[in-house]
Motif scaffolding. Structure first.
Motif, PDB file in Angstrom:
ATOM      1  N   ARG A   1      19.838  -4.994 -38.007  1.00 55.71           N
ATOM      2  CA  ARG A   1      21.257  -5.109 -38.332  1.00 55.71           C
ATOM      3  C   ARG A   1      22.014  -5.539 -37.073  1.00 55.71           C
ATOM      4  O   ARG A   1      21.719  -5.070 -35.979  1.00 55.71           O
ATOM      5  CB  ARG A   1      21.823  -3.785 -38.844  1.00 55.71           C
TER       6      ARG A   1
ATOM      7  N   PHE B   1      25.976  -5.913 -35.569  1.00 50.87           N
ATOM      8  CA  PHE B   1      27.370  -5.532 -35.770  1.00 50.87           C
ATOM      9  C   PHE B   1      28.273  -6.284 -34.799  1.00 50.87           C
ATOM     10  O   PHE B   1      27.893  -6.569 -33.659  1.00 50.87           O
ATOM     11  CB  PHE B   1      27.553  -4.026 -35.563  1.00 50.87           C
TER      12      PHE B   1
ATOM     13  N   THR C   1      32.310 -13.355 -39.607  1.00 51.21           N
ATOM     14  CA  THR C   1      31.410 -12.881 -40.663  1.00 51.21           C
ATOM     15  C   THR C   1      31.146 -13.970 -41.692  1.00 51.21           C
ATOM     16  O   THR C   1      30.083 -13.991 -42.320  1.00 51.21           O
ATOM     17  CB  THR C   1      31.965 -11.624 -41.364  1.00 51.21           C
TER      18      THR C   1
ATOM     19  N   ASP D   1      26.240  -7.868 -40.001  1.00 52.11           N
ATOM     20  CA  ASP D   1      26.069  -6.867 -41.065  1.00 52.11           C
ATOM     21  C   ASP D   1      27.193  -5.845 -41.133  1.00 52.11           C
ATOM     22  O   ASP D   1      27.273  -5.081 -42.106  1.00 52.11           O
ATOM     23  CB  ASP D   1      24.740  -6.139 -40.860  1.00 52.11           C
ATOM     24  N   GLY D   2      28.045  -5.801 -40.127  1.00 54.24           N
ATOM     25  CA  GLY D   2      29.137  -4.839 -40.136  1.00 54.24           C
ATOM     26  C   GLY D   2      30.093  -5.095 -38.987  1.00 54.24           C
ATOM     27  O   GLY D   2      29.733  -5.705 -37.977  1.00 54.24           O
ATOM     28  N   CYS D   3      31.335  -4.651 -39.157  1.00 54.32           N
ATOM     29  CA  CYS D   3      32.377  -4.799 -38.132  1.00 54.32           C
ATOM     30  C   CYS D   3      33.054  -3.450 -37.904  1.00 54.32           C
ATOM     31  O   CYS D   3      32.979  -2.549 -38.753  1.00 54.32           O
ATOM     32  CB  CYS D   3      33.458  -5.791 -38.570  1.00 54.32           C
TER      33      CYS D   3
ATOM     34  N   ARG E   1      36.030  -4.521 -46.781  1.00 51.41           N
ATOM     35  CA  ARG E   1      35.106  -5.625 -46.547  1.00 51.41           C
ATOM     36  C   ARG E   1      35.893  -6.873 -46.177  1.00 51.41           C
ATOM     37  O   ARG E   1      37.009  -7.086 -46.659  1.00 51.41           O
ATOM     38  CB  ARG E   1      34.243  -5.906 -47.789  1.00 51.41           C
TER      39      ARG E   1
ATOM     40  N   THR F   1      31.444  -8.492 -45.763  1.00 53.61           N
ATOM     41  CA  THR F   1      30.864  -7.675 -44.702  1.00 53.61           C
ATOM     42  C   THR F   1      31.650  -6.372 -44.534  1.00 53.61           C
ATOM     43  O   THR F   1      32.877  -6.406 -44.395  1.00 53.61           O
ATOM     44  CB  THR F   1      30.872  -8.442 -43.370  1.00 53.61           C
ATOM     45  N   PRO F   2      30.973  -5.215 -44.514  1.00 54.97           N
ATOM     46  CA  PRO F   2      31.674  -3.931 -44.383  1.00 54.97           C
ATOM     47  C   PRO F   2      32.409  -3.792 -43.047  1.00 54.97           C
ATOM     48  O   PRO F   2      31.951  -4.285 -42.011  1.00 54.97           O
ATOM     49  CB  PRO F   2      30.539  -2.908 -44.483  1.00 54.97           C
ATOM     50  N   VAL F   3      33.556  -3.114 -43.102  1.00 54.49           N
ATOM     51  CA  VAL F   3      34.375  -2.865 -41.911  1.00 54.49           C
ATOM     52  C   VAL F   3      34.571  -1.362 -41.738  1.00 54.49           C
ATOM     53  O   VAL F   3      34.950  -0.663 -42.684  1.00 54.49           O
ATOM     54  CB  VAL F   3      35.754  -3.550 -42.024  1.00 54.49           C
ATOM     55  N   ARG F   4      34.291  -0.861 -40.537  1.00 49.44           N
ATOM     56  CA  ARG F   4      34.488   0.542 -40.210  1.00 49.44           C
ATOM     57  C   ARG F   4      35.830   0.727 -39.506  1.00 49.44           C
ATOM     58  O   ARG F   4      36.216  -0.101 -38.684  1.00 49.44           O
ATOM     59  CB  ARG F   4      33.368   1.024 -39.283  1.00 49.44           C
TER      60      ARG F   4
ATOM     61  N   THR G   1      33.463   4.262 -43.727  1.00 53.63           N
ATOM     62  CA  THR G   1      32.890   4.747 -42.472  1.00 53.63           C
ATOM     63  C   THR G   1      33.998   4.962 -41.456  1.00 53.63           C
ATOM     64  O   THR G   1      34.852   4.089 -41.252  1.00 53.63           O
ATOM     65  CB  THR G   1      31.876   3.738 -41.895  1.00 53.63           C
TER      66      THR G   1
END
Length: 320
Positions: A2, A4, A21, A27-29, A58, A63-66, A91
């Motif tokens: 993964r 990030f 992205t 895979d994530g931010c 997203r 792409t998922p965002v924390r 998250t």
């Protein structure tokens, strides 16, 4: 594997997250940090830092965002984490790594690494305040003045119930000076039973390979390296056999910059027009020789017509 996109205050906003992205490989931010003091922040603050709350946290490419929080008090951190979760954050990321003097003077970021019990207390408070379905992650450096307590802080995060740990492989005192001490991350991985993500000084595919060798981490977080080489995540995955791409040409990079300029044009009028593009070019110069010429041509301009004229010349000269 993964990869990030790291949060970078004043640099990686929702526009940069969307553009990078969309290229793929990420895979994530993580958002820029939301500063928590003594108060419960209003909803609008979370939506300003994370507009992606409107789209299930997203980016437009999915792409998922924390959401990242920074602060030194367990109670307010827990309350604000609960609010972010209620707004839809999947998250919550906790920042114990920021080396900025202003942040550290105000009892936040890497300063807390001097007291691992405080790090653990904040993680535990947040973990207890949000639903079990909400991930709690944390980011640390190897220490503050030195690296002597790197394992104490990692264990504090793990024992307090975090789901994942990102480790920037330098102390606060090291700042961003090379090298990164990836071997310390390998030691952390041997002592905690949650996923560990390596961060720091990964500028190329060869850097990734060496980081993986020394840290044992397949998962990495890229910051300045992705700004210098926007498709670095794709290049790493291509080298690993999990993706297939050819490196972006300067024409494609220039188009990416122009899209960014157009998206942010209304946000920075007058004397600030083009500042974000110029800031990004500082990183791109490290990888693309053409960016040096572009920066020199654009750096003194504040007028939209002049800036856009430089873009058009470069787009026509290098477009593929």
């Amino acid at each position: 594997m993964r990869i990030f996109l790291a949060p970078m205050e004043g640099v990686v906003d929702q526009h940069v997250r969307a553009l990078l992205t969309d290229l793929g490989g990420i895979d994530g931010c993580v958002t820029e940090f939301v500063r928590v003091t003594d108060h419960l922040l209003p909803e609008k603050v979370f939506r300003r830092y994370c507009p992606e709350l409107q789209t299930d946290c997203r980016t437009p490419s999915g792409t998922p965002v924390r959401i990242q929080l920074l602060g030194g008090k367990p109670g307010p951190m827990a309350a604000n984490a609960a609010r972010a979760a209620a707004l839809g954050a999947a998250t919550i990321d906790l920042n114990f790594g920021c080396p900025a003097k202003t942040v550290n003077k105000n009892d936040g970021g890497a300063r807390l690494l001097q007291q691992p019990e405080r790090v653990g207390g904040i993680v535990a408070a947040v973990r207890n305040a949000v639903p079990k379905s909400t991930q709690v992650t944390a980011k640390i450096r190897l220490g503050f003045e030195d690296k002597s307590r790197y394992l104490d802080n990692a264990l504090a995060v793990f024992e307090a119930g975090a789901d994942e740990l990102v480790v920037h492989a330098r102390s606060k005192k090291d700042g961003y000076r090379p090298p990164a001490y990836w071997e310390y991350i390998g030691s952390i991985r041997e002592n905690i039973a949650i996923p560990v993500i390596a961060n720091g000084e990964i500028w190329s595919v060869s850097d990734y390979r060496r980081c993986r060798q020394l840290s044992g981490c397949e998962d990495v977080m890229l910051g300045r390296g992705l700004l210098a080489c926007p498709d670095l995540a794709r290049q790493i995955k291509t080298a690993a056999g999990t993706a297939n791409c050819t490196p972006l040409t300067w024409g494609r990079i220039c188009q990416l910059l122009f899209d960014y300029y157009l998206q942010t044009k209304a946000l920075y009028p007058g004397k600030f027009l083009g500042n974000r593009v110029k800031q990004w070019l500082v990183y791109l110069r490290l990888r693309y020789p053409q960016a040096i010429e572009f920066f020199e041509a654009i750096k003194r301009h504040r007028d939209a017509a002049a800036i856009e004229s430089v873009f058009q010349r470069h787009l026509q000269a290098f477009q593929t």
